[in-house]
Design a protein around this motif. Structure first.
Motif, PDB file in Angstrom:
ATOM      1  N   GLY A   1     114.233  42.403  66.309  1.00 33.25           N
ATOM      2  CA  GLY A   1     113.779  43.310  67.350  1.00 33.25           C
ATOM      3  C   GLY A   1     113.555  42.576  68.648  1.00 33.25           C
ATOM      4  N   ILE A   2     113.810  43.251  69.748  1.00 35.44           N
ATOM      5  CA  ILE A   2     113.750  42.603  71.051  1.00 35.44           C
ATOM      6  C   ILE A   2     112.344  42.097  71.360  1.00 35.44           C
ATOM      7  N   ALA A   3     112.290  40.909  71.957  1.00 33.51           N
ATOM      8  CA  ALA A   3     111.029  40.291  72.411  1.00 33.51           C
ATOM      9  C   ALA A   3     110.057  40.052  71.266  1.00 33.51           C
ATOM     10  N   ASN A   4     110.595  39.726  70.086  1.00 30.35           N
ATOM     11  CA  ASN A   4     109.741  39.576  68.901  1.00 30.35           C
ATOM     12  C   ASN A   4     109.735  38.150  68.362  1.00 30.35           C
ATOM     13  N   SER A   5     109.794  37.160  69.235  1.00 29.04           N
ATOM     14  CA  SER A   5     109.737  35.782  68.741  1.00 29.04           C
ATOM     15  C   SER A   5     108.386  35.477  68.091  1.00 29.04           C
ATOM     16  N   SER A   6     107.349  36.205  68.483  1.00 26.17           N
ATOM     17  CA  SER A   6     106.015  35.988  67.906  1.00 26.17           C
ATOM     18  C   SER A   6     105.901  36.573  66.496  1.00 26.17           C
ATOM     19  N   GLY A   7     106.805  37.479  66.144  1.00 27.75           N
ATOM     20  CA  GLY A   7     106.695  38.173  64.867  1.00 27.75           C
ATOM     21  C   GLY A   7     105.585  39.209  64.844  1.00 27.75           C
ATOM     22  N   GLN A   8     104.992  39.520  66.022  1.00 24.75           N
ATOM     23  CA  GLN A   8     103.848  40.428  66.083  1.00 24.75           C
ATOM     24  C   GLN A   8     104.221  41.851  66.500  1.00 24.75           C
ATOM     25  N   LEU A   9     105.474  42.102  66.732  1.00 28.32           N
ATOM     26  CA  LEU A   9     105.901  43.442  67.113  1.00 28.32           C
ATOM     27  C   LEU A   9     105.645  44.417  65.960  1.00 28.32           C
ATOM     28  N   GLY A  10     104.903  45.478  66.236  1.00 24.64           N
ATOM     29  CA  GLY A  10     104.566  46.475  65.222  1.00 24.64           C
ATOM     30  C   GLY A  10     103.298  46.178  64.446  1.00 24.64           C
ATOM     31  N   LYS A  11     102.750  44.977  64.617  1.00 21.48           N
ATOM     32  CA  LYS A  11     101.569  44.576  63.844  1.00 21.48           C
ATOM     33  C   LYS A  11     100.275  45.082  64.510  1.00 21.48           C
ATOM     34  N   ASN A  12      99.171  44.987  63.740  1.00 28.43           N
ATOM     35  CA  ASN A  12      97.817  45.260  64.255  1.00 28.43           C
ATOM     36  C   ASN A  12      97.645  46.685  64.770  1.00 28.43           C
ATOM     37  N   LEU A  13      98.191  47.646  64.053  1.00 30.46           N
ATOM     38  CA  LEU A  13      98.019  49.050  64.419  1.00 30.46           C
ATOM     39  C   LEU A  13      96.544  49.439  64.324  1.00 30.46           C
ATOM     40  N   CYS A  14      96.007  49.958  65.417  1.00 34.36           N
ATOM     41  CA  CYS A  14      94.611  50.412  65.455  1.00 34.36           C
ATOM     42  C   CYS A  14      94.576  51.902  65.765  1.00 34.36           C
ATOM     43  N   GLU A  15      93.450  52.528  65.413  1.00 33.58           N
ATOM     44  CA  GLU A  15      93.317  53.974  65.555  1.00 33.58           C
ATOM     45  C   GLU A  15      91.831  54.331  65.595  1.00 33.58           C
ATOM     46  N   HIS A  16      91.518  55.466  66.146  1.00 36.06           N
ATOM     47  CA  HIS A  16      90.153  55.978  66.101  1.00 36.06           C
ATOM     48  C   HIS A  16      89.935  56.789  64.830  1.00 36.06           C
ATOM     49  N   LEU A  17      88.887  56.459  64.113  1.00 37.83           N
ATOM     50  CA  LEU A  17      88.478  57.298  62.989  1.00 37.83           C
ATOM     51  C   LEU A  17      87.764  58.512  63.547  1.00 37.83           C
ATOM     52  N   TYR A  18      88.275  59.686  63.192  1.00 32.07           N
ATOM     53  CA  TYR A  18      87.643  60.948  63.550  1.00 32.07           C
ATOM     54  C   TYR A  18      87.094  61.609  62.285  1.00 32.07           C
ATOM     55  N   GLY A  19      86.036  62.336  62.431  1.00 25.94           N
ATOM     56  CA  GLY A  19      85.457  63.090  61.339  1.00 25.94           C
ATOM     57  C   GLY A  19      84.170  63.726  61.818  1.00 25.94           C
ATOM     58  N   CYS A  20      83.671  64.682  61.068  1.00 25.59           N
ATOM     59  CA  CYS A  20      82.441  65.385  61.433  1.00 25.59           C
ATOM     60  C   CYS A  20      81.273  64.820  60.634  1.00 25.59           C
ATOM     61  N   PRO A  21      80.355  64.082  61.288  1.00 27.85           N
ATOM     62  CA  PRO A  21      79.205  63.547  60.571  1.00 27.85           C
ATOM     63  C   PRO A  21      78.066  64.545  60.398  1.00 27.85           C
ATOM     64  N   GLY A  22      78.192  65.737  60.979  1.00 24.66           N
ATOM     65  CA  GLY A  22      77.163  66.737  60.785  1.00 24.66           C
ATOM     66  C   GLY A  22      77.445  68.017  61.539  1.00 24.66           C
ATOM     67  N   TYR A  23      77.214  69.171  60.885  1.00 27.37           N
ATOM     68  CA  TYR A  23      77.337  70.454  61.555  1.00 27.37           C
ATOM     69  C   TYR A  23      76.319  71.423  60.964  1.00 27.37           C
ATOM     70  N   GLY A  24      75.929  72.388  61.770  1.00 29.54           N
ATOM     71  CA  GLY A  24      74.938  73.340  61.322  1.00 29.54           C
ATOM     72  C   GLY A  24      74.664  74.366  62.403  1.00 29.54           C
ATOM     73  N   TYR A  25      73.383  74.805  62.505  1.00 29.31           N
ATOM     74  CA  TYR A  25      73.057  75.825  63.501  1.00 29.31           C
ATOM     75  C   TYR A  25      71.625  75.639  63.985  1.00 29.31           C
ATOM     76  N   LEU A  26      71.328  76.277  65.116  1.00 33.32           N
ATOM     77  CA  LEU A  26      70.015  76.206  65.746  1.00 33.32           C
ATOM     78  C   LEU A  26      69.286  77.532  65.540  1.00 33.32           C
ATOM     79  N   PRO A  27      68.325  77.587  64.632  1.00 33.36           N
ATOM     80  CA  PRO A  27      67.625  78.851  64.349  1.00 33.36           C
ATOM     81  C   PRO A  27      67.009  79.490  65.585  1.00 33.36           C
ATOM     82  N   ARG A  28      66.579  78.692  66.559  1.00 37.12           N
ATOM     83  CA  ARG A  28      65.909  79.257  67.732  1.00 37.12           C
ATOM     84  C   ARG A  28      66.850  80.110  68.586  1.00 37.12           C
TER      85      ARG A  28
END
Length: 565
Positions: free
Chosen positions: A315-342
């Motif tokens: 692959g082009i410009a890949n002398s480091s062998g790092q092309l495609g490596k170290n994929l990072c991402e944001h973990l998404y999820g709902c840590p809490g849901y509910g309602y406000l009685p007031r």
């Protein structure tokens, strides 16, 4: 026939590509923009200013819309009946997941890309992010410091129009802001509860216009912004960068062109790109003195990995062998849901004015010391709730008939929810490569994902659940539950890391200017060069880095490093 030679070819027209196109064209260069799908036309492609009951399928979309497509999976939130059926979403090109991986690759192929539908949170990265390795000993430092990139953060904010306030927090430096969105009733309740437990709840840094700005109208609060804005009241390439690039008469836009690879000369330098015309299946070659890849994070790596030649066998410009490596991402999820009685029985109010990016809980963990918590670094939380289009709490209420309907109305103003934005740490186990056996319908080898959530971000998720339990108690809310598992990887659209920048050519793909170490006339202007996704959204920082990197590219034209066509 002799092929036309451009000064620059830019692959992709999204947040990074659109910004590069604007700046290069305004500098007088002859630029070819290549987009993998059709032109995005808001009047035709967006079905805004309607309620869900005005839509044929009540916003759930045509269940048969993708029956003949190779990739038969809708992209939740961004792709809905408000914009489906318009051919701007990518369902022709499939991808592979390695065993144990469940990556969810959302792709918009229309001009402007995913930046037409993004969440608009626009906080600055700081030295707590750039020099995180010095603080906690994990990973690598970025090759830039905050003082170096800060002027371009200001340029990006002033151009885009970011609404917020000065907050004096070490986790997210302050910037140049439009007036913030006003808090809603639910925000004041959350804010009071957050103060009791020592957690910040502040106006988000939101790239949405609260006042008229740079010729664009202010937001008129119709809600549902993530499905596309018909009036251009938040930053998107369709309304900002692309019209300005076209106005120079220096841009040639090629649509429905799928880039297969970067072409190289006998010295291994970039000389253009090879494309497939989606409509005719013809092979097309476009030549330029400089190539800029802004195809989106993993698609840029896909193109480079497929750009194999005698000079670049992996692959082009890949002398480091790092092309495609170290994929990072944001973990998404709902840590809490509910309602406000007031708020039970309160009248309906237009709470969904801006897709719930009104406020956020910016990172508050590990600020004084990098090891205050069981996990490294930190996360942020976004809250939503109040009166939304659809009563998503319907399954929390028992009964049927008239009583059920009365309860739906009674609870309408009360819901409150949350989602976490937690960054992954770079890992050698998370990467993309080329599937050795599968090709797409155009004959291009498919991209393959290898990814699993790491221990660090899972600890953050559990920590956030406890924080939400404390917050709900503090604000007098009742908790209905939380997600037992995080969302699928890829949900956030914030992938980074697969073409990382750094000073050492043996360890990094590009230098700090997004210029590949191996091929000086090949640049990358998307989030693939970021070392990690931090706890902040990537789009505004990506635009700032693109502005800076494009200035460097233009200087290389001025000093003779690159020659005009």
């Amino acid at each position: 026939m002799q092929q036309k030679m451009y000064d620059v070819v830019v692959v992709g027209t999204g947040a990074g590509g659109g910004t590069a196109l604007k700046l290069l064209c305004e500098a007088g260069l002859e630029v070819c923009a290549i987009n993998s799908g059709p032109r995005t036309e808001p009047d035709k492609d967006y079905r805004r200013h309607r309620q869900v009951f005005d839509l044929k399928f009540r916003s759930f979309g045509d269940p048969l819309a993708l029956k003949d497509k190779p990739h038969q999976e809708h992209y939740t939130v961004e792709e809905s009946e408000y914009s489906d059926g318009s051919e701007i979403w990518e369902h022709d090109i499939t991808y592979s997941n390695a065993p144990g991986t469940d990556w969810y690759w959302k792709r918009c192929k229309g001009t402007g890309g995913k930046a037409n539908f993004w969440g608009r949170s626009s906080a600055r990265f700081g030295d707590i992010d750039f020099k995180a390795a010095d603080r906690d000993g994990s990973g690598e430092n970025w090759p830039v410091e905050y003082a170096e990139i800060a002027p371009w953060f200001s340029k990006a904010e002033k151009y885009m129009g970011v609404a917020s306030t000065i907050q004096n927090r070490p986790s997210n430096p302050d910037g140049d802001y439009l007036p913030p969105f006003p808090f809603r009733c639910i925000d004041y309740i959350i804010e009071a509860g957050a103060k009791k437990i020592g957690v910040p709840y502040l106006p988000d840094r939101c790239a949405q216009l609260t006042v008229a700005h740079n010729g664009h109208p202010p937001c008129h609060y119709c809600g549902n912004c993530t499905r596309g804005c018909e009036v251009g009241a938040f930053f998107s390439p369709t309304w900002f960068t692309l019209p300005e690039a076209e106005a120079t008469k220096k841009m040639t836009l090629l649509t429905n062109m799928l880039v297969r690879s970067v072409l190289v000369d006998h010295q291994g330098m970039a000389k253009g790109v090879a494309c497939v015309d989606r409509n005719t299946r013809r092979e097309v070659e476009v030549y330029a003195k400089v190539v800029v890849l802004s195809a989106s994070c993993v698609e840029t790596a896909h193109i480079m990995l497929n750009s194999k030649s005698r000079q670049w066998p992996t692959g082009i410009a890949n002398s480091s062998g790092q092309l495609g490596k170290n994929l990072c991402e944001h973990l998404y999820g709902c840590p809490g849901y509910g309602y406000l009685p007031r708020l039970l029985g309160q009248p309906a109010t237009p709470d969904n004015i801006a897709d719930s990016t009104i406020a956020w809980m910016p990172r508050w963990q590990n600020l004084t010391s990098p090891h205050e918590e069981k996990f490294l670094r930190g996360y942020s939380i976004y809250m939503d709730g109040g009166c939304e289009n659809f009563p998503g709490y319907f399954d929390q209420i028992e009964g049927f008939g008239g009583e059920f309907k009365r309860n739906i109305k009674r609870y309408y103003a009360t819901p409150v929810g949350s989602y976490i934005q937690a960054p992954t740490l770079p890992s050698p186990d998370n990467y993309v490569d080329i599937d050795p056996d599968k090709k797409d319908i155009y004959g291009i080898p498919q991209l393959r994902f290898h990814f699993k959530w790491g221990h660090n971000e899972l600890l953050m998720f559990e920590h956030a659940k406890q924080v939400m339990a404390d917050l709900f108690k503090a604000m007098g809310a009742e908790m209905w539950g939380n997600d037992s598992e995080p969302n699928r990887p890829g949900t956030s659209l914030h992938e980074t890391g697969v073409c990382r920048m750094g000073n050492d050519p043996k360890k990094f793909v590009t230098n700090k200017w997004g210029q590949t170490h191996d091929v000086p006339n090949l640049y990358i202007c998307d989030a693939s060069i970021f070392l990690s996704c931090t706890d902040k959204t990537t789009t505004m920082p990506l635009i700032a880095f693109t502005m800076r990197d494009t200035d460097h590219l233009l200087e290389n034209f001025r000093n003779g490093t690159h020659r005009r066509a």
